[in-house]
Write a protein that holds these residues in place. Sequence first.
Motif, PDB file in Angstrom:
ATOM      1  N   UNK A  85      28.808  39.134  35.194  1.00  0.00           N
ATOM      2  CA  UNK A  85      29.353  39.309  33.850  1.00  0.00           C
ATOM      3  C   UNK A  85      29.508  40.785  33.495  1.00  0.00           C
ATOM      4  N   UNK A  86      30.351  41.023  32.543  1.00  0.00           N
ATOM      5  CA  UNK A  86      30.557  42.381  32.067  1.00  0.00           C
ATOM      6  C   UNK A  86      31.539  43.160  32.913  1.00  0.00           C
ATOM      7  N   UNK A  87      31.736  44.426  32.545  1.00  0.00           N
ATOM      8  CA  UNK A  87      32.675  45.273  33.278  1.00  0.00           C
ATOM      9  C   UNK A  87      32.276  45.383  34.751  1.00  0.00           C
ATOM     10  N   UNK A  88      33.290  45.358  35.604  1.00  0.00           N
ATOM     11  CA  UNK A  88      33.044  45.464  37.042  1.00  0.00           C
ATOM     12  C   UNK A  88      34.266  46.064  37.729  1.00  0.00           C
ATOM     13  N   UNK A  89      34.053  46.523  38.950  1.00  0.00           N
ATOM     14  CA  UNK A  89      35.139  47.123  39.720  1.00  0.00           C
ATOM     15  C   UNK A  89      36.022  46.029  40.304  1.00  0.00           C
ATOM     16  N   UNK A  90      37.304  46.107  40.046  1.00  0.00           N
ATOM     17  CA  UNK A  90      38.285  45.285  40.750  1.00  0.00           C
ATOM     18  C   UNK A  90      38.664  46.011  42.027  1.00  0.00           C
ATOM     19  N   UNK A  91      38.684  47.344  41.953  1.00  0.00           N
ATOM     20  CA  UNK A  91      38.921  48.195  43.112  1.00  0.00           C
ATOM     21  C   UNK A  91      37.956  49.365  42.977  1.00  0.00           C
ATOM     22  N   UNK A  92      36.991  49.426  43.884  1.00  0.00           N
ATOM     23  CA  UNK A  92      35.977  50.485  43.824  1.00  0.00           C
ATOM     24  C   UNK A  92      36.601  51.837  44.147  1.00  0.00           C
ATOM     25  N   UNK A  93      36.064  52.901  43.549  1.00  0.00           N
ATOM     26  CA  UNK A  93      36.529  54.235  43.931  1.00  0.00           C
ATOM     27  C   UNK A  93      36.223  54.449  45.411  1.00  0.00           C
ATOM     28  N   UNK A  94      37.174  54.958  46.125  1.00  0.00           N
ATOM     29  CA  UNK A  94      36.980  55.172  47.553  1.00  0.00           C
ATOM     30  C   UNK A  94      36.944  56.636  47.908  1.00  0.00           C
TER      31      UNK A  94
END
Length: 127
Positions: A85-94
């Motif tokens: 739940x809550x804000x999360x990465x759809x695409x992590x910083x790489x």
Amino acid sequence: MPTPTTALPAVPDEWDVIRVPRQLGLAAMSILGTRAGAVVEDPMPGALYFFVPVGTADRWDAENTRAIPDGERVPIPPKRRTSGPGPHWRMCPGDGGWHTDPKALLAAIEDAFGPRIGEGPVGGGTA
């Protein structure tokens, strides 16, 4: 219990942020594929946040999206949180950085809208 996040200023020295409604943002991400930079999903407002180079927000004009103004905060999830739940990465910083090319993002958003009868190009109609 709320999910902890680190809220950073929306427009630090390294990036600007473009807020896109969830469904449109997911479609744009699909179109962008590996060209997408870091993307945060925040389920509460139903939005995705794309990180773009500094200066993009000053000239951003895409229907149903919004450049986050200086001083507004954007949720930054803890590293590697890739689901709610809550804000999360759809695409992590790489290693390649956080940025999505603004021209590619705009094109993906326009493509995601699809053809609309009776309207001019995206950005010219009314929402």
